[in-house]
Design a protein around this motif. Structure first.
Motif, PDB file in Angstrom:
ATOM      1  N   ALA A  37       0.826  -1.220   0.000  1.00 32.44           N
ATOM      2  CA  ALA A  37       0.000   0.000   0.000  1.00 32.44           C
ATOM      3  C   ALA A  37       0.859   1.269   0.000  1.00 32.44           C
ATOM      4  O   ALA A  37       0.406   2.329  -0.424  1.00 32.44           O
ATOM      5  CB  ALA A  37      -0.923   0.013   1.221  1.00 32.44           C
ATOM      6  N   VAL A  38       2.100   1.140   0.456  1.00 28.99           N
ATOM      7  CA  VAL A  38       2.947   2.337   0.602  1.00 28.99           C
ATOM      8  C   VAL A  38       3.982   2.456  -0.521  1.00 28.99           C
ATOM      9  O   VAL A  38       4.362   3.558  -0.919  1.00 28.99           O
ATOM     10  CB  VAL A  38       3.636   2.336   1.989  1.00 28.99           C
ATOM     11  CG1 VAL A  38       4.589   3.512   2.147  1.00 28.99           C
ATOM     12  CG2 VAL A  38       2.600   2.328   3.115  1.00 28.99           C
ATOM     13  N   PHE A  39       4.426   1.312  -1.058  1.00 29.56           N
ATOM     14  CA  PHE A  39       5.465   1.302  -2.099  1.00 29.56           C
ATOM     15  C   PHE A  39       5.004   0.550  -3.338  1.00 29.56           C
ATOM     16  O   PHE A  39       4.381  -0.509  -3.191  1.00 29.56           O
ATOM     17  CB  PHE A  39       6.748   0.641  -1.590  1.00 29.56           C
ATOM     18  CG  PHE A  39       7.332   1.307  -0.394  1.00 29.56           C
ATOM     19  CD1 PHE A  39       7.995   2.515  -0.521  1.00 29.56           C
ATOM     20  CD2 PHE A  39       7.200   0.733   0.867  1.00 29.56           C
ATOM     21  CE1 PHE A  39       8.526   3.138   0.594  1.00 29.56           C
ATOM     22  CE2 PHE A  39       7.732   1.348   1.975  1.00 29.56           C
ATOM     23  CZ  PHE A  39       8.393   2.556   1.845  1.00 29.56           C
ATOM     24  N   PRO A  40       5.382   0.957  -4.562  1.00 31.93           N
ATOM     25  CA  PRO A  40       5.946   2.282  -4.825  1.00 31.93           C
ATOM     26  C   PRO A  40       4.869   3.338  -4.670  1.00 31.93           C
ATOM     27  O   PRO A  40       3.697   3.084  -4.910  1.00 31.93           O
ATOM     28  CB  PRO A  40       6.408   2.179  -6.281  1.00 31.93           C
ATOM     29  CG  PRO A  40       5.553   1.111  -6.881  1.00 31.93           C
ATOM     30  CD  PRO A  40       5.199   0.168  -5.781  1.00 31.93           C
ATOM     31  N   GLY A  41       5.254   4.527  -4.281  1.00 29.56           N
ATOM     32  CA  GLY A  41       4.288   5.572  -3.995  1.00 29.56           C
ATOM     33  C   GLY A  41       3.802   6.264  -5.246  1.00 29.56           C
ATOM     34  O   GLY A  41       4.235   5.956  -6.363  1.00 29.56           O
TER      35      GLY A  41
END
Lengths: 292, 292
Positions: free
Chosen positions: A34-38
């Motif tokens: 959910a966080v990477f890649p942004g």
């Protein structure tokens, strides 16, 4: 260290801090996904740009604030994409979290990210206690009731939507928190910086509306034409494309003019105008009326 | 003011603080519905009992900690009841939040309650800065990754469950946070108080397992026999009813013996034994082996 590297490293470090072997593997993987890649990391960049404009005397504090803001943003994307809301299949150019990991882990991923956003603030060891309190308050106000992103999403459940409150809460609140938290982390008065965030938040929303109407899914990395499909308010549908483009220009002008006197004000104005120009795809870009 | 009144008033005040007219009505109503009327308020009572045993020099801080703990507990109930998890129709003797308000507002209610739990800590105006940091850290650890209630719920999504980590995270973490936060709010060393919370948390889980097997829905105020239906681990199914009752006794003994030397230790021991006796319905109650 450039801003991009500073944000990515701090996000990696925040997730590593809570992703030991004790953690169930599915949750760990889903949170990382959910966080990477942004995306463009617009909110944490803005937070750090404001901190720098205010002298940035405590980089650990401003970095923690930027990370907190981005984690809350990621949490809201995961929950907004759920089947009971947008039922979005795509996000940031890949399957949404519930499509990739199932709905239970998507709910828990959002929850874990909200908690982590507050947790990281306490890890900035040298942060002054008064600033810690202000930062937590700023993030909580931007996220919860009555006017944060959660409340913004809840307006979609009402039979009568208060449009201006809806947009201020759904998009504006976290942008306003990004600028206020950047200032607070640097020891400046946060209330002087909220108008900048609010204007940029609304500009971002208008640009998003324009892209939703004009773009294809492949260009956006998420489902396009969702607003018309889901019957949601959209500035480009309401004002027409030209009207929406003019509104975008006005908002960027208001943002630039709102910047308080500070050591890095001139540089910040330049950055905002330069980044605003990239809010739209080249096919829709026009020369900005605003000059730094 | 008695403990019950102190908790209820503080919860009312916490919700009023964010429930102005600006808030979408559905969210405001759903959040209120999720918090009132409460269950036994076991966790915030425990938090205040520990604070009192430590002298409770800063009641605003301990009250805020107790409220934060209860709001996190309410959030976890709302999300755990969702269709993608337990799909529970009943909670605290009435329709679960998603049955009463729909799934979107249930997701948002949980989110808003998590945020509010951290927010209330910053409202205890006189709280010392070091204690504020410790309290936020304590609540975050109890809720998020790697070992908080969110992680506990995420173990249910794994093909192989680490049972002891699952139960420690799903129930034990918030009980341990209740005792640690009560101590921290009173300026005592929180780490000396976590064993008490962990033991009581496991005891509470075992009692819940026993009730799930032995009770009817009407007696519990929520769906009964859910563990067998959903294939979840249950101490009474694993150890038999007598085995589970013995385990419960052992855990209460361990809890009482773990209480560190403190001004109100004797009273706390009495309270814990008296409340433990009420964990089971009269039909299952047996004389406790432990004496204060």
């Amino acid at each position: 260290m450039d801003t991009h590297t500073r944000i990515e490293r701090a996000l990696v470090s925040a997730l590593e801090g809570v992703s030991q072997q004790d953690c169930p593997g599915g949750l760990r993987a889903a949170v990382h996904y959910a966080v990477f890649p942004g995306g463009a990391r617009i909110r944490p960049r803005l937070c750090l740009q404001v901190a720098r404009a205010c002298g940035d005397p405590d980089p650990a504090a401003s970095t923690a604030a930027a990370v907190g803001i981005e984690l809350l943003h990621c949490a809201s994307l995961v929950h907004d994409d759920l089947p009971c809301f947008d039922n979005a299949s795509l996000r940031r150019g890949k399957a949404s979290v519930h499509r990739a990991f199932g709905e239970p882990l998507a709910v828990l991923t959002g929850d874990a990210l909200i908690v982590l956003a507050f947790d990281v603030l306490t890890d900035a060891a040298d942060i002054s206690p008064r600033r810690l309190r202000t930062l937590i308050k700023t993030l909580a106000r931007a996220t919860g009731m009555p006017g944060g992103i959660v409340a913004g999403q809840a307006w979609e459940c009402e039979s009568q939507i208060d449009l201006s409150r809806y947009q201020r809460a759904k998009t504006g609140a976290l942008f306003a928190a990004a600028t206020a938290a950047g200032a607070a982390a640097a020891g400046a008065e946060p209330s002087q910086w909220t108008l900048l965030g609010e204007s940029l938040g609304e500009a971002f929303q208008v640009a998003d509306d324009i892209r939703d109407v004009a773009d294809t899914s492949a260009q956006m990395g998420k489902d396009a034409a969702q607003d018309a499909t889901l019957g949601r308010p959209n500035a480009a549908l309401q004002l027409g494309l030209d009207g929406a483009l003019n509104r975008l220009d006005d908002l960027i002008s208001a943002a630039v003019e709102s910047i308080p006197t500070c050591v890095g004000g001139r540089q910040l104005r330049k950055q905002i105008i330069s980044e605003a120009a990239r809010l739209l795809p080249p096919s829709l870009a026009r020369p900005m009326r605003v000059v730094a």
